[in-house]
Design a protein around this motif. Sequence first.
Motif, mmCIF file in Angstrom:
data_model
loop_
_atom_site.group_PDB
_atom_site.id
_atom_site.type_symbol
_atom_site.label_atom_id
_atom_site.label_comp_id
_atom_site.label_asym_id
_atom_site.label_seq_id
_atom_site.Cartn_x
_atom_site.Cartn_y
_atom_site.Cartn_z
ATOM 1 N N GLY A 10 1.920 2.586 -22.339
ATOM 2 C CA GLY A 10 1.653 3.301 -23.577
ATOM 3 C C GLY A 10 0.193 3.451 -23.927
ATOM 4 N N LYS A 11 -0.704 3.041 -23.052
ATOM 5 C CA LYS A 11 -2.133 3.118 -23.357
ATOM 6 C C LYS A 11 -2.809 4.157 -22.472
ATOM 7 N N THR A 12 -2.178 5.295 -22.303
ATOM 8 C CA THR A 12 -2.714 6.355 -21.467
ATOM 9 C C THR A 12 -2.815 7.642 -22.289
ATOM 10 N N PRO A 13 -3.665 8.568 -21.876
ATOM 11 C CA PRO A 13 -3.756 9.845 -22.597
ATOM 12 C C PRO A 13 -2.417 10.586 -22.640
ATOM 13 N N ALA A 15 0.627 9.283 -22.709
ATOM 14 C CA ALA A 15 1.499 8.638 -23.688
ATOM 15 C C ALA A 15 1.049 8.941 -25.117
ATOM 16 N N TRP A 16 -0.244 8.843 -25.369
ATOM 17 C CA TRP A 16 -0.749 9.117 -26.717
ATOM 18 C C TRP A 16 -0.476 10.563 -27.131
ATOM 19 N N THR A 17 -0.681 11.492 -26.202
ATOM 20 C CA THR A 17 -0.431 12.896 -26.513
ATOM 21 C C THR A 17 1.041 13.134 -26.808
ATOM 22 N N VAL A 19 3.391 11.009 -27.776
ATOM 23 C CA VAL A 19 3.820 10.360 -29.015
ATOM 24 C C VAL A 19 3.286 11.102 -30.240
ATOM 25 N N THR A 20 2.043 11.534 -30.182
ATOM 26 C CA THR A 20 1.452 12.243 -31.320
ATOM 27 C C THR A 20 2.154 13.562 -31.584
#
Length: 75
Positions: A10-13, A15-17, A19-20
């Motif tokens: 969950g600490k990757t671009p 995953a962040w994209t 989820v956002t």
Amino acid sequence: MADHPHDNHGKTPAAWTAVTVVTLGFLIGSIAVLVASVWLFVAGVVVIIAGAVAGKVMQMMGLGAAPGPKAAGPQ
């Protein structure tokens, strides 16, 4: 726990994209339900799907976590 093969879960671009964008889609859909707007609800669903696709595409481009070894199941 620090030796777990997926420490970056969950600490990757990617995953962040994902989820956002999916969270934004849920927000849009929630507002649509409150104001009883079908077209806005559909727009929220489209944003959710777009977020999932964007996350997968980014993962395939190498911006996600590398797949680790498969966990051994019960034998």
